[in-house]
Design a protein around this motif. Structure first.
Motif, PDB file in Angstrom:
ATOM      1  N   GLN A  31      50.275  25.269 120.876  1.00 49.91           N
ATOM      2  CA  GLN A  31      48.961  25.570 120.295  1.00 49.91           C
ATOM      3  C   GLN A  31      48.446  24.393 119.472  1.00 49.91           C
ATOM      4  OE1 GLN A  31      49.770  29.170 118.134  1.00 49.91           O
ATOM      5  NE2 GLN A  31      49.188  30.478 119.858  1.00 49.91           N
ATOM      6  N   ASN A 121      39.069  32.719 131.319  1.00 49.44           N
ATOM      7  CA  ASN A 121      40.301  33.046 130.601  1.00 49.44           C
ATOM      8  C   ASN A 121      41.533  32.391 131.207  1.00 49.44           C
ATOM      9  OD1 ASN A 121      40.399  34.587 132.906  1.00 49.44           O
ATOM     10  ND2 ASN A 121      41.124  36.436 131.892  1.00 49.44           N
ATOM     11  N   LYS A 174      47.534  28.872 129.706  1.00 48.41           N
ATOM     12  CA  LYS A 174      47.135  30.017 128.874  1.00 48.41           C
ATOM     13  C   LYS A 174      46.835  29.574 127.438  1.00 48.41           C
ATOM     14  CE  LYS A 174      48.872  34.542 127.378  1.00 48.41           C
ATOM     15  NZ  LYS A 174      49.038  34.356 125.939  1.00 48.41           N
ATOM     16  N   GLU A 178      43.023  29.750 125.657  1.00 47.88           N
ATOM     17  CA  GLU A 178      42.712  30.387 124.375  1.00 47.88           C
ATOM     18  C   GLU A 178      42.084  29.383 123.410  1.00 47.88           C
ATOM     19  OE1 GLU A 178      46.553  31.904 123.301  1.00 47.88           O
ATOM     20  OE2 GLU A 178      46.426  33.561 124.737  1.00 47.88           O
ATOM     21  N   GLN A 182      38.448  29.539 121.542  1.00 48.52           N
ATOM     22  CA  GLN A 182      38.408  29.553 120.075  1.00 48.52           C
ATOM     23  C   GLN A 182      37.558  28.416 119.518  1.00 48.52           C
ATOM     24  OE1 GLN A 182      42.508  29.486 118.884  1.00 48.52           O
ATOM     25  NE2 GLN A 182      42.824  31.645 119.356  1.00 48.52           N
TER      26      GLN A 182
END
Length: 200
Positions: A31, A121, A174, A178, A182
């Motif tokens: 992330q 997505n 994935k 995200e 965001q």
């Protein structure tokens, strides 16, 4: 007593074998890496303004897996990969980043601003409303989306490969998907897990 000692040694050996085989995906590190890459593309291209310090949320701490605490008692070396780092800068990913910046700094931002395209997505970009574009610009928008998606597919594959785990590609995708949603500015569209388009 001897039987208990034998069983304990067998259990320790089995756990040690699992530690060397079980390589988990470092979600928090991924992330952080995705956020860095996405911020670089969007902010440096001028597509979005840099996040203010007060609005930016701190990166999630990279911690141990919950199951690691038991292993640490039995096998202290299981702790070795506690703070993994995800490598996102290679010659291939740097070239992809440059192309993405150029597209966002050019026509892609205008397509997002108009609502003609949005994030999906699965980490890609899709035409959301072709009818909002003049007829002579639709094929150009389709070509731009195809180029962007080609680079996105190559990026996720390259990041997984650069980290020695090609099997992580779907998880990298994935995490980036995200992150793109965001970091998207207010007014841009994205497609949720059900396939419905939503506006930020």
């Amino acid at each position: 007593m001897r039987k208990l000692l034998t069983c304990t040694l067998f259990l320790v050996a089995a756990l040690a074998g699992c530690v060397t085989i079980n390589v988990y995906f470092p979600e928090a590190a991924a992330q952080k890496a995705a956020d860095q890459f996405i911020g670089n593309v969007l902010e440096d291209s001028g597509a979005v303004r840099p996040a203010a310090d007060k609005d930016s949320k701190p990166a999630a701490p990279v911690g141990r897996q919950p199951s690691a605490s038991l292993l640490d008692l039995v096998i202290p070396a299981a702790h070795a990969a506690e703070s993994p780092d995800i490598r996102i800068s290679t010659p291939e990913t740097d070239a992809i980043r440059a192309r993405m910046k150029a597209r966002f700094g050019g026509q892609l931002k205008a397509l997002f601003d108009s609502g003609a395209v949005g994030f999906t997505n699965d980490g890609l970009v899709a035409v959301r409303d072709a009818s909002s574009l003049p007829l002579d610009q639709r094929s150009q928008a389709d070509a731009l989306v195809r180029q962007e998606n080609g680079d996105r597919d190559a990026l996720y594959r390259a990041v997984a490969k650069a980290n020695g785990h090609p099997e992580w590609e779907s998880q990298i995708r994935k995490t980036f998907a995200e992150g793109w949603i965001q970091r998207a500015p207010s007014g841009w569209y994205y497609r949720d897990a059900s396939g419905a388009w939503k506006r930020k």
